[in-house]
Design an enzyme around this catalytic site. Structure first.
Site, PDB file in Angstrom:
ATOM      1  N   LYS A 285      14.869   4.359 -16.976  1.00 47.92           N
ATOM      2  CA  LYS A 285      13.834   5.253 -16.428  1.00 47.92           C
ATOM      3  C   LYS A 285      13.185   5.969 -17.610  1.00 47.92           C
ATOM      4  CE  LYS A 285      12.392   8.842 -15.100  1.00 47.92           C
ATOM      5  NZ  LYS A 285      11.136   9.379 -15.711  1.00 47.92           N
TER       6      LYS A 285
ATOM      7  N   GLY B  96      19.346  18.171 -18.688  1.00 45.86           N
ATOM      8  CA  GLY B  96      20.743  17.758 -18.874  1.00 45.86           C
ATOM      9  C   GLY B  96      21.672  18.460 -17.895  1.00 45.86           C
TER      10      GLY B  96
ATOM     11  N   GLU C  65      22.166  13.437 -24.678  1.00 44.76           N
ATOM     12  CA  GLU C  65      21.547  13.723 -25.983  1.00 44.76           C
ATOM     13  C   GLU C  65      20.440  14.721 -25.711  1.00 44.76           C
ATOM     14  OE1 GLU C  65      22.831  12.743 -28.592  1.00 44.76           O
ATOM     15  OE2 GLU C  65      24.007  11.011 -27.983  1.00 44.76           O
TER      16      GLU C  65
ATOM     17  N   CYS D 138      14.273  15.773 -31.545  1.00 45.53           N
ATOM     18  CA  CYS D 138      15.358  16.652 -31.095  1.00 45.53           C
ATOM     19  C   CYS D 138      16.103  17.311 -32.246  1.00 45.53           C
ATOM     20  CB  CYS D 138      16.320  15.830 -30.254  1.00 45.53           C
ATOM     21  SG  CYS D 138      16.736  14.277 -31.045  1.00 45.53           S
TER      22      CYS D 138
ATOM     23  N   GLU E  33      13.864  26.130 -28.598  1.00 46.71           N
ATOM     24  CA  GLU E  33      13.312  24.850 -29.031  1.00 46.71           C
ATOM     25  C   GLU E  33      11.817  24.797 -28.699  1.00 46.71           C
ATOM     26  OE1 GLU E  33      14.330  21.147 -26.967  1.00 46.71           O
ATOM     27  OE2 GLU E  33      14.712  20.262 -28.925  1.00 46.71           O
TER      28      GLU E  33
HETATM   29  P1  NAD Z   1      12.935  16.089 -20.050  1.00 42.66           P
HETATM   30  O1  NAD Z   1      14.333  16.512 -19.946  1.00 42.66           O
HETATM   31  O2  NAD Z   1      11.905  16.855 -19.328  1.00 42.66           O
HETATM   32  O3  NAD Z   1      12.768  14.581 -19.551  1.00 42.66           O
HETATM   33  C1  NAD Z   1      13.588  13.544 -20.028  1.00 42.66           C
HETATM   34  C2  NAD Z   1      13.681  12.466 -18.967  1.00 42.66           C
HETATM   35  O4  NAD Z   1      14.349  12.991 -17.834  1.00 42.66           O
HETATM   36  C3  NAD Z   1      12.343  11.952 -18.466  1.00 42.66           C
HETATM   37  O5  NAD Z   1      12.452  10.565 -18.240  1.00 42.66           O
HETATM   38  C4  NAD Z   1      12.162  12.695 -17.149  1.00 42.66           C
HETATM   39  O6  NAD Z   1      11.339  12.022 -16.241  1.00 42.66           O
HETATM   40  C5  NAD Z   1      13.588  12.741 -16.661  1.00 42.66           C
HETATM   41  N1  NAD Z   1      13.874  13.794 -15.698  1.00 42.66           N
HETATM   42  C6  NAD Z   1      13.268  14.989 -15.527  1.00 42.66           C
HETATM   43  N2  NAD Z   1      13.843  15.688 -14.527  1.00 42.66           N
HETATM   44  C7  NAD Z   1      14.858  14.920 -14.063  1.00 42.66           C
HETATM   45  C8  NAD Z   1      15.845  15.095 -13.055  1.00 42.66           C
HETATM   46  N3  NAD Z   1      15.913  16.194 -12.302  1.00 42.66           N
HETATM   47  N4  NAD Z   1      16.745  14.106 -12.867  1.00 42.66           N
HETATM   48  C9  NAD Z   1      16.722  12.993 -13.609  1.00 42.66           C
HETATM   49  N5  NAD Z   1      15.798  12.765 -14.560  1.00 42.66           N
HETATM   50  C10 NAD Z   1      14.881  13.719 -14.808  1.00 42.66           C
HETATM   51  O7  NAD Z   1      12.642  16.038 -21.603  1.00 42.66           O
HETATM   52  P2  NAD Z   1      11.243  15.763 -22.307  1.00 42.66           P
HETATM   53  O8  NAD Z   1      10.408  16.973 -22.241  1.00 42.66           O
HETATM   54  O9  NAD Z   1      10.687  14.478 -21.815  1.00 42.66           O
HETATM   55  O10 NAD Z   1      11.751  15.518 -23.807  1.00 42.66           O
HETATM   56  C11 NAD Z   1      11.918  16.539 -24.715  1.00 42.66           C
HETATM   57  C12 NAD Z   1      13.360  16.967 -24.801  1.00 42.66           C
HETATM   58  O11 NAD Z   1      14.207  15.857 -25.122  1.00 42.66           O
HETATM   59  C13 NAD Z   1      13.595  17.967 -25.900  1.00 42.66           C
HETATM   60  O12 NAD Z   1      14.410  19.010 -25.450  1.00 42.66           O
HETATM   61  C14 NAD Z   1      14.312  17.174 -26.976  1.00 42.66           C
HETATM   62  O13 NAD Z   1      15.088  17.935 -27.837  1.00 42.66           O
HETATM   63  C15 NAD Z   1      15.092  16.211 -26.173  1.00 42.66           C
HETATM   64  N6  NAD Z   1      15.453  15.026 -26.964  1.00 42.66           N
HETATM   65  C16 NAD Z   1      16.748  14.874 -27.366  1.00 42.66           C
HETATM   66  C17 NAD Z   1      17.100  13.791 -28.143  1.00 42.66           C
HETATM   67  C18 NAD Z   1      18.514  13.609 -28.621  1.00 42.66           C
HETATM   68  O14 NAD Z   1      18.886  12.505 -28.982  1.00 42.66           O
HETATM   69  N7  NAD Z   1      19.322  14.638 -28.629  1.00 42.66           N
HETATM   70  C19 NAD Z   1      16.149  12.845 -28.489  1.00 42.66           C
HETATM   71  C20 NAD Z   1      14.849  13.020 -28.057  1.00 42.66           C
HETATM   72  C21 NAD Z   1      14.522  14.128 -27.283  1.00 42.66           C
END
Ligand code: NAD
Length: 498
Positions: A191, A249, A266, A300, A401
């Site tokens: 997804k 998360g 992550e 991240c 962040e």
């Molecule tokens: P996000 O958490 O909003 O979305 C990530 C994914 O989760 C997307 O595919 C989104 O559609 C999905 N999602 C959203 N709500 C959900 C729910 N209730 N249930 C299941 N899935 C859901 O994150 P973002 O804004 O897309 O990305 C930025 C964030 O990701 C930042 O906080 C960044 O630090 C983090 N990030 C972490 C890493 C790592 O390896 N630690 C790598 C890249 C990004």
């Protein structure tokens, strides 16, 4: 030439339909028929319509993944899985330019410098995990129980994996998730983030060329509510491999509780980058700048809190500001560009909001500080690399962040103090130390509570090195043998030989 004209020329996939979901080996319309727009952040223009997957589609994908897991895929030998990964690596390599182009158009990482989250190495990531496919085995043990027993352990694929990931490295995220799924013999429902679905969908097409049993890999696009949440909640998913924000998360953990799925997370970060006065500043300044501005800061593990020892603080701030000012911001298709746009209007609003917060809190923007609106930048979501001086630990820009090209530079006086301040965050993903003193380097590396510490470098990745976070930056690890373990169950077998 306008970016949209080059789109069709350089990324033929866009001329076809991105409007379908990849389920059970076929491209299918979403059950409810919905779509959403995906936007080029450099121009604000819609570049494609993407299928809006919903719970019905998720259910079909999970069923397909389950059937494949319990059916023909299970019969694949380790060497066959290895060869699947090697073939996929070759396909990714052959189609790399097109896949990169999709990421450039959809999320804006520049074409010039290789700052695409290691995308050029992605075939090697797959080959690394291909090597593991033939090396997943248990051990024979010797128990102390009375009687005669032959005892051994087996490591078995965990089952159906929901791989949910963000937009900041769509191709890289796809590969990072797919590699252990295929190496271990799991099956997956991917997804991707709603902001960046194209390269994951194109990888779905490449998967078709592998002649895998249908359902081993499925791609369901959609947003978090429509597709992410139903997938995370699905009772027939065995594991969620999630990359994204710490906020989501937490929702993933709640969703997993229904059937107690295994979860790896992550998540976000606010990583410290510690520069001592004895550091080689010709390396430390560009190194720290790349550590935070790479991918427009949408990483991240970005080193967003730059702690600088007081005697060199002013020189460092000046040097970093000069370095930041010299980075070309603009059209990601221009080979000279090093800083592309922020991914979306929503993220732009978030980042510019923090620029205002920083100034209101009393920090001084010595580079950048305001959205760029001149000429061709006006329609896109451009923020220049921004360096804030006179930052205090308590400020929001130094503790939350931002996920944009924004560095907070803070002075410090001694090792124990900087380690304590580096750790005074809810996150623990990355961190770095710059010094010529090997003893200090070790003390700081040992003291920082994070999953990764770099010394005299920043942002190195390799499939053999685990990646992941302490504290609210996550659970478990990706990459390396540690990453592989997250996709395996361990079984203990007792045989009474009397
Ligand atoms: P996000 O958490 O909003 O979305 C990530 C994914 O989760 C997307 O595919 C989104 O559609 C999905 N999602 C959203 N709500 C959900 C729910 N209730 N249930 C299941 N899935 C859901 O994150 P973002 O804004 O897309 O990305 C930025 C964030 O990701 C930042 O906080 C960044 O630090 C983090 N990030 C972490 C890493 C790592 O390896 N630690 C790598 C890249 C990004």
């Amino acid at each position: 030439m306008a970016i949209t004209e080059t789109t069709l020329e350089r990324a033929p996939y866009l001329a076809g339909g991105a409007k379908k979901l990849f389920i059970n080996g076929d491209w299918v319309e979403p059950v409810q028929g919905g779509t959403f727009d995906t936007v080029n952040p450099a121009t604000g223009e819609v570049i494609a319509q993407i299928a809006l997957g919903t719970s019905e589609d998720v259910d079909l994908a999970v069923r397909a993944a389950r059937a494949a897991f319990e059916g023909p895929w299970r019969a694949f030998t380790p060497v066959q899985r290895q060869n699947v990964l090697l073939k996929l690596a070759d396909l990714i390599e052959r189609h790399w330019a097109e896949l990169r182009m999709l990421d450039i158009l959809e999320m804006g990482s520049p074409i010039g410098p290789d700052i695409s989250l290691g995308a050029s190495d992605l075939a090697e990531y797959l080959r690394y995990f291909a090597g593991w496919a033939t090396k997943i085995h248990g051990e024979t043990t010797r128990t102390s129980q009375a009687g005669n027993f032959f005892t051994y352990t087996a490591r078995e694929p965990i089952g159906v994996v929901a791989a949910i990931f963000p937009w900041n490295g769509p191709l890289a995220n796809t590969v990072w998730k797919l590699a252990p799924i295929l190496a271990t013999g799991c099956t997956g429902v991917l997804k991707p983030a709603e902001e960046a679905s194209l390269s994951p969908l194109r990888v779905g097409e490449l998967i078709q060329e592998l002649d895998l049993p249908p359902g081993v890999v499925n791609v369901v696009t959609g947003d978090g509510d429509s597709a992410g949440a139903p997938l995370a909640n699905h009772p027939d998913v065995n594991k969620i491999a999630f990359t994204g924000s710490s906020f989501t998360g937490q929702k993933i953990v709640q969703a997993a509780s229904g059937n107690l799925k295994r979860v790896t997370l992550e998540l976000g970060g606010k990583s410290p980058d510690v520069v001592f006065a004895d550091a080689d500043l010709d390396r430390a300044i560009p190194g720290a700048a790349w550590g935070v501005f790479l991918n427009s800061g949408q990483i991240c593990c970005a080193g967003t809190r730059v702690f600088v020892e007081r005697p060199i603080y002013d020189d460092f701030v000046r040097g970093m500001a000069e370095y930041a000012d010299a980075l070309k911001v603009g059209n990601p298709l221009d080979p000279q560009t090093v800083i592309g746009p922020i991914v979306s209007q929503a993220q732009l609003d978030r980042v510019t909001g923090y620029l205002k917060i920083g100034k209101d809190e009393g920090a001084r923007a010595v580079a950048g500080g305001d959205r760029l609106l001149e000429g061709e930048l006006a329609n896109g979501y451009f923020v220049p690399p921004t360096v804030f001086a006179d930052v205090e630990d308590s400020m929001r820009i130094a503790s939350e962040e931002i996920f944009g090209p924004v560095a907070s530079v803070l002075p410090f006086d001694d090792v124990d103090e900087v380690v304590r301040r580096a750790n005074s965050t809810q996150f623990g993903l990355g961190g770095a130390v710059w010094t010529r003193d090997v003893g200090k380097a070790h003390r700081v590396a040992a003291g920082i509570d994070s999953g990764v510490v770099w010394v005299n470098t920043y942002g190195q990745f390799d499939p053999s090195m685990p990646f992941g976070g302490y504290k609210m930056s996550g659970w478990g690890r990706e990459l390396s043998q540690h990453g592989l373990e997250g996709y395996l169950n361990v079984k203990a077998v007792w045989i009474n030989t009397d």
